[in-house]
Design a protein around this motif. Structure first.
Motif, short mmCIF file in Angstrom:
data_model
loop_
_atom_site.label_atom_id
_atom_site.label_comp_id
_atom_site.label_asym_id
_atom_site.label_seq_id
_atom_site.Cartn_x
_atom_site.Cartn_y
_atom_site.Cartn_z
N PRO A 130 14.69 -8.46 -14.81
CA PRO A 130 13.88 -7.70 -15.63
C PRO A 130 12.80 -7.15 -14.88
O PRO A 130 12.38 -7.79 -13.82
N LYS A 131 12.11 -6.40 -15.63
CA LYS A 131 10.87 -5.73 -14.61
C LYS A 131 9.75 -6.81 -14.44
O LYS A 131 9.04 -6.82 -13.57
N GLY A 132 9.45 -7.80 -15.57
CA GLY A 132 8.65 -9.00 -15.34
C GLY A 132 8.94 -9.79 -13.78
O GLY A 132 8.11 -10.16 -13.28
N SER A 133 10.28 -9.88 -13.62
CA SER A 133 10.68 -10.60 -12.49
C SER A 133 10.31 -9.84 -11.19
O SER A 133 9.80 -10.51 -10.21
N PHE A 134 10.47 -8.74 -11.11
CA PHE A 134 10.12 -7.96 -10.11
C PHE A 134 8.48 -7.84 -9.95
O PHE A 134 8.12 -8.07 -8.69
N TYR A 135 7.85 -7.75 -11.03
CA TYR A 135 6.36 -7.66 -10.65
C TYR A 135 5.99 -9.13 -10.56
O TYR A 135 4.70 -9.40 -10.08
N HIS A 136 6.67 -10.20 -10.71
CA HIS A 136 6.13 -11.42 -10.32
C HIS A 136 6.35 -11.77 -8.67
O HIS A 136 5.33 -12.54 -8.24
N TYR A 137 7.40 -10.85 -8.07
CA TYR A 137 7.28 -10.98 -6.67
C TYR A 137 6.55 -9.92 -5.79
O TYR A 137 6.00 -10.05 -4.73
N PHE A 138 6.42 -8.44 -6.38
CA PHE A 138 5.77 -7.70 -5.86
C PHE A 138 4.79 -6.69 -6.84
O PHE A 138 5.15 -6.62 -8.14
N SER A 139 3.47 -6.67 -6.44
CA SER A 139 2.59 -6.01 -7.21
C SER A 139 2.81 -4.68 -7.77
O SER A 139 2.35 -4.06 -8.53
N SER A 140 3.61 -3.98 -6.71
CA SER A 140 3.89 -2.74 -7.00
C SER A 140 5.14 -2.12 -6.25
O SER A 140 5.46 -2.84 -5.37
N LYS A 141 5.68 -0.92 -6.44
CA LYS A 141 6.69 -0.36 -5.60
C LYS A 141 6.37 -0.19 -4.27
O LYS A 141 7.18 -0.53 -3.46
N GLU A 142 5.09 0.09 -3.97
CA GLU A 142 4.62 0.26 -2.38
C GLU A 142 4.75 -1.03 -1.99
O GLU A 142 5.11 -1.22 -0.75
N ARG A 143 4.18 -2.14 -2.33
CA ARG A 143 4.09 -3.29 -1.72
C ARG A 143 5.67 -3.85 -1.68
O ARG A 143 5.91 -4.64 -0.77
N PHE A 144 6.48 -3.61 -2.49
CA PHE A 144 7.83 -3.85 -2.44
C PHE A 144 8.45 -3.06 -1.16
O PHE A 144 9.20 -3.74 -0.25
N GLY A 145 8.03 -2.08 -0.79
CA GLY A 145 8.66 -1.20 0.30
C GLY A 145 8.10 -1.69 1.62
O GLY A 145 8.64 -1.91 2.63
N GLU A 146 6.77 -2.20 1.40
CA GLU A 146 5.88 -2.71 2.71
C GLU A 146 6.86 -4.08 3.17
O GLU A 146 7.08 -4.30 4.39
#
Length: 206
Positions: A40-56
């Motif tokens: 779920p989206k909530g799980s993604f934002y639990h680990y990464f504050s944004s898509k950019e942070r995910f990419g980093e």
């Protein structure tokens, strides 16, 4: 609990890496990552504050893995440093030739290099990702320069070769070859890069 946390984060990164290696960073939306990862989206934002942070974070992990492979290819094993350097360029040729659809079918899975794939794309849209890529490529060139210096010392390349300049020139040559291979959809740019590399690293004359 900590292992479960790490496993979930790695799973999201793994799914995202496969998608981005194929479609690019901008071409992959968050919804697609969530769907493939089945989180779920909530799980993604639990680990990464944004898509950019995910990419980093994705790039940092990829670069560390890449450097580990590079260290393995360049490590001292009784062969000359030139042989070890050519092993790396041959590996690049083998692994990246899978860029052309239908070509080099034996290339290893996940062969597409994120450094090649994303450098031009993200440099103008994410300063954090640009800096991550710049630092990573600097570290690659430093390792190549160190091995070239060892090659000068063991006599397997010309003693007058400038290790730092040659490392940068060769890395730029192969990055360019990777981009041309995508445009031409064949392995000829890698073949040219390999021949040019062999000439630049011609063994020292007795």
């Amino acid at each position: 609990m900590a292992n479960e946390h790490s496993a979930t984060k790695d799973h999201i990164l793994n799914c995202g890496e496969r998608l981005i290696a194929s479609k690019g960073f901008v071409g992959v939306g968050l919804a697609e990552i969530l769907s493939v990862a089945n989180v779920p989206k909530g799980s993604f934002y639990h680990y990464f504050s944004s898509k950019e942070r995910f990419g980093e974070e994705l790039l940092k992990r990829y670069i560390e893995d890449y450097l580990a492979r590079l260290d393995s290819l360049l490590k001292a094993d009784g062969s000359t440093a030139r042989v070890r350097l050519m092993r790396y360029w041959s590996y690049w040729n083998f692994s990246q030739c899978g860029i052309a659809d239908g070509d080099c079918a034996q290339a290893p899975a996940g062969a597409k290099c994120l450094i090649v794939k994303l450098s031009a794309e993200v440099a103008d849209i994410s300063e954090a990702m640009r800096l991550t890529l710049r630092e990573g490529t600097d570290r690659v060139v430093q390792r190549l320069a160190q091995c070239l210096d060892e090659a000068r010392q063991d006599g397997s390349v010309a003693a007058g070769l400038n290790a730092s300049d040659t490392a940068l020139t060769l890395y730029q040559l192969w990055l360019g070859a990777s981009l041309l291979a995508k445009l031409r959809r064949d392995g000829s740019p890698f073949e040219h890069a390999l021949r040019s590399t062999e000439l630049m690293l011609s063994p020292a004359k007795a």
